[in-house]
Write an enzyme that holds these catalytic residues in place. Structure first.
Site, PDB file in Angstrom:
ATOM      1  N   CYS A 398      16.645  14.212 -37.524  1.00 36.33           N
ATOM      2  CA  CYS A 398      15.344  14.105 -38.172  1.00 36.33           C
ATOM      3  C   CYS A 398      14.858  15.476 -38.674  1.00 36.33           C
ATOM      4  CB  CYS A 398      14.353  13.405 -37.253  1.00 36.33           C
ATOM      5  SG  CYS A 398      13.071  12.575 -38.210  1.00 36.33           S
ATOM      6  N   HIS A 529      17.036   8.489 -36.015  1.00 35.64           N
ATOM      7  CA  HIS A 529      17.187   8.863 -34.599  1.00 35.64           C
ATOM      8  C   HIS A 529      18.268   8.018 -33.942  1.00 35.64           C
ATOM      9  CE1 HIS A 529      13.660  11.513 -34.175  1.00 35.64           C
ATOM     10  NE2 HIS A 529      13.197  10.801 -35.179  1.00 35.64           N
ATOM     11  N   GLU A 531      19.754   8.479 -31.284  1.00 36.12           N
ATOM     12  CA  GLU A 531      19.637   8.440 -29.810  1.00 36.12           C
ATOM     13  C   GLU A 531      18.986   7.166 -29.294  1.00 36.12           C
ATOM     14  OE1 GLU A 531      17.992  10.444 -31.852  1.00 36.12           O
ATOM     15  OE2 GLU A 531      15.950  10.895 -31.169  1.00 36.12           O
TER      16      GLU A 531
HETATM   17  N1  GLN Z   1       8.352  16.174 -38.953  1.00 34.65           N
HETATM   18  C1  GLN Z   1       9.352  15.497 -39.718  1.00 34.65           C
HETATM   19  C2  GLN Z   1       8.788  14.328 -40.487  1.00 34.65           C
HETATM   20  O1  GLN Z   1       7.758  13.834 -40.202  1.00 34.65           O
HETATM   21  C3  GLN Z   1      10.472  15.027 -38.824  1.00 34.65           C
HETATM   22  C4  GLN Z   1      10.065  13.974 -37.863  1.00 34.65           C
HETATM   23  C5  GLN Z   1      10.984  13.856 -36.682  1.00 34.65           C
HETATM   24  O2  GLN Z   1      11.767  14.758 -36.425  1.00 34.65           O
HETATM   25  N2  GLN Z   1      10.863  12.789 -35.932  1.00 34.65           N
HETATM   26  O3  GLN Z   1       9.348  13.860 -41.407  1.00 34.65           O
END
Ligand code: GLN
Length: 554
Positions: A398, A529, A531
């Site tokens: 992410c 994600h 995970e």
């Molecule tokens: N801050 C980034 C976004 O909002 C990544 C979010 C995250 O890592 N869950 O896109």
């Protein structure tokens, strides 16, 4: 906004096991609940698990991770508590959004119903209307899952004001169907060094606090540094009104994966069936779980992974709970490969000083998990540059992917003024920018609902690292982000060697960025994600590829 899961037709009679905590938080209610669920599942019972958080946040999305731990995202996008992740991992199944509630969500529903004249002119009262809404939700979750047993974990500790209305819901359900409801108290029995003896009094007090609101414990799971002896079991039995055999010993263990096996060895599943007058299988099929546990103990070699994040510290203590699903995913893939993971938590701020980057040499692989905001970002960018140039396997999740793309733009495309809209919305080159579909929500001030959440499909490029890991071109993964790679820069980045190997099926959203194998042993960033879908019995293929590459490039 999360969709609500459709209710299936109910055709089973559900029994309910409530799990409450005594003495202090962090005693392992989540793992105890998940373990109970697993040993009942192993006896052929259809089990579901429900988590109740007492916060007034409507979902966990707006809670600070250093206070609350990881935000676990369900398949349909609901942002929940990390215990939902434990349930999914132990039960090896997706859990629907019906199974999570907060006080905020419960009160909001009651108030909305009142505004819609749902109470038909009656007074709306804390009791019974709030417990009634809680009970409605518990039964809806059980019906949705066609569960024979629903395990309901109530957050917090007995004795707090905040969970009184939940305890009232237990009392009301028990009163309505005494044979269908039991309560388990997961409590802590300290062994103070200065005394050298296990003390039962805090647990007695906790059970008394429960009794005062009309709820009685049927089972006590006695968490403690060492196993509880017969003498203390008898004491708890006498003072807490439970049978001696219903005080279950749960000493600290090296690995949480042993807990279901220990509870089963103590006869807990059969005892629960007795208490609930429930027919259960004569055999317990924990074979697959035992196979996994064996792997955790039979590792041949180690693999050293550095996780670089910003949420690790809490006062003088280190909090790894914030990234629990990531850490678990690393472990499952390592065990699958016969490796013992040695995971080190590093705060990204320290790498703002480039001299500190040398410290990264000793790790076989580097992972940057999800994150938000400006803190530690420059440190993360330095770490990514170091991993890229020194060919240390890198896995970015992410924010870890967005920053990998940004690092490439700054250092390879030489766009020194490049940034992400999240940290500098006036930057010359916004290589990562807010998604069109989220702009409207943010403009309305709806930050709580402004992320792209939940499972979405992606299409992978044949022959890429990602494709080789998944062995498929069609994947589906869970998301939680507000920003994305800006399409205006995609062609330029690709010309400079970065490969966007995963895209949304319409080709508009960049889901995976990677470097080809001949350039780097493993440099992969994913917008989603992975995970959240890694399970002990089903390790995640991308984590497995990352761990394998890390070990091989040792
Ligand atoms: N801050 C980034 C976004 O909002 C990544 C979010 C995250 O890592 N869950 O896109």
């Amino acid at each position: 906004m999360a969709k609500t899961t459709k209710t299936k037709k109910k055709n089973v009679h559900t029994k309910y096991i409530f799990v409450v905590g005594g003495v202090m938080s962090g005693v392992g209610k989540g793992v105890a609940s998940s373990s109970m669920a697993l040993i009942l599942q192993a006896r052929g019972i259809n089990v579901t698990a429900i988590k109740i958080d007492q916060y007034f946040n409507v979902d966990a999305g707006t809670m600070n991770p250093t206070e609350h731990g990881e935000v676990f995202v369900l398949q349909n996008g609901l942002e929940t508590d990390q215990d939902m992740g434990n349930y999914e991992r132990f039960l090896n199944t997706d859990i629907p959004d019906t199974n999570y509630m907060t006080s905020g969500g419960v009160y909001l529903e009651v108030i909305k119903r009142e505004r819609n004249l749902g109470y038909k002119g009656k007074n709306v009262e804390a009791v019974p209307d709030i417990p009634n809404e809680i009970i409605r939700r518990i039964k809806l979750a059980a019906d949705t899952a066609n569960a024979e047993v629903a395990i309901i974990e109530i957050g917090g500790t007995v004795g707090e004001y905040q969970n009184v209305l939940y305890l009232e819901a237990i009392r009301m359900m028990k009163n309505e169907a005494p044979d269908d409801v039991i309560t388990t108290m997961v409590s802590y029995l300290p062994v103070p060094g200065s005394i050298g003896e296990m003390k039962t009094k805090p647990t007695q007090t906790a059970v008394m606090a429960l009794n005062r609101v009309g709820v009685f414990a049927d089972l006590i799971i006695a968490r403690s540094p060492i196993g509880i002896d017969q003498k203390r079991k008898e004491k708890l039995s006498k003072f807490c009104n439970v049978h001696t055999e219903d005080v279950i010993s749960a000493p600290d263990v090296e690995s949480i994966y042993d807990i279901p096996l220990n509870l089963e060895k103590d006869g807990l599943s059969l005892r629960i069936c007795d208490l609930l007058k429930l027919k259960c299988g004569t055999k317990s099929d924990l074979g697959a779980w035992k196979g996994f546990v064996r792997k955790t103990k039979n590792t041949k070699d180690t693999v050293k992974i550095a996780v670089v994040g910003k949420y690790f510290s809490s006062g003088d203590f280190v909090l790894s709970d914030v990234y629990i699903s990531v850490l678990e995913a690393i472990k499952y893939s390592s065990y699958k490969l016969g490796l013992k993971p040695e995971i080190t938590y590093l705060g990204s701020q320290e790498f703002e000083d480039k001299k500190k980057l040398q410290n990264l040499k000793k790790y076989d692989g580097i992972l940057i998990p999800g994150g938000f905001g400006t803190t530690g970002v420059e440190g993360k960018l330095n770490v990514i540059e170091y991993a890229r140039k020194h060919r240390i396997p890198y896995f970015g999740i992410c924010y870890g992917m967005q920053l990998a793309v940004l690092e490439y733009a700054r250092n390879v495309l030489k766009k020194k003024g490049a940034s992400t809209e999240e940290i500098d919305n006036k930057a010359q080159d916004l290589v990562v920018a807010v998604m069109d579909e989220q702009k409207e929500k943010i403009a309305k001030g709806d930050m709580g609902g402004s992320m792209r959440l939940g499972e979405y499909p992606a299409t992978l490029k044949k022959g890429s690292q990602a494709y080789k890991a998944y062995r498929s071109a069609d994947i589906s993964e869970r998301h939680r982000h507000r920003y994305e790679v800006n399409n205006q820069y995609v062609a330029e980045l690709e010309e400079a060697g970065l490969v966007f190997s995963g895209k949304s099926p319409d080709g508009k959203l960049m889901e995976i960025a990677e470097l080809p194998r001949d350039i780097h042993p493993f440099f992969v960033g994913v917008q989603f994600h992975p995970e959240f879908q890694a399970r002990p019995l089903n390790p995640h293929p991308l984590f497995t590829s990352f761990i394998k590459a890390s070990y091989e490039s040792k």
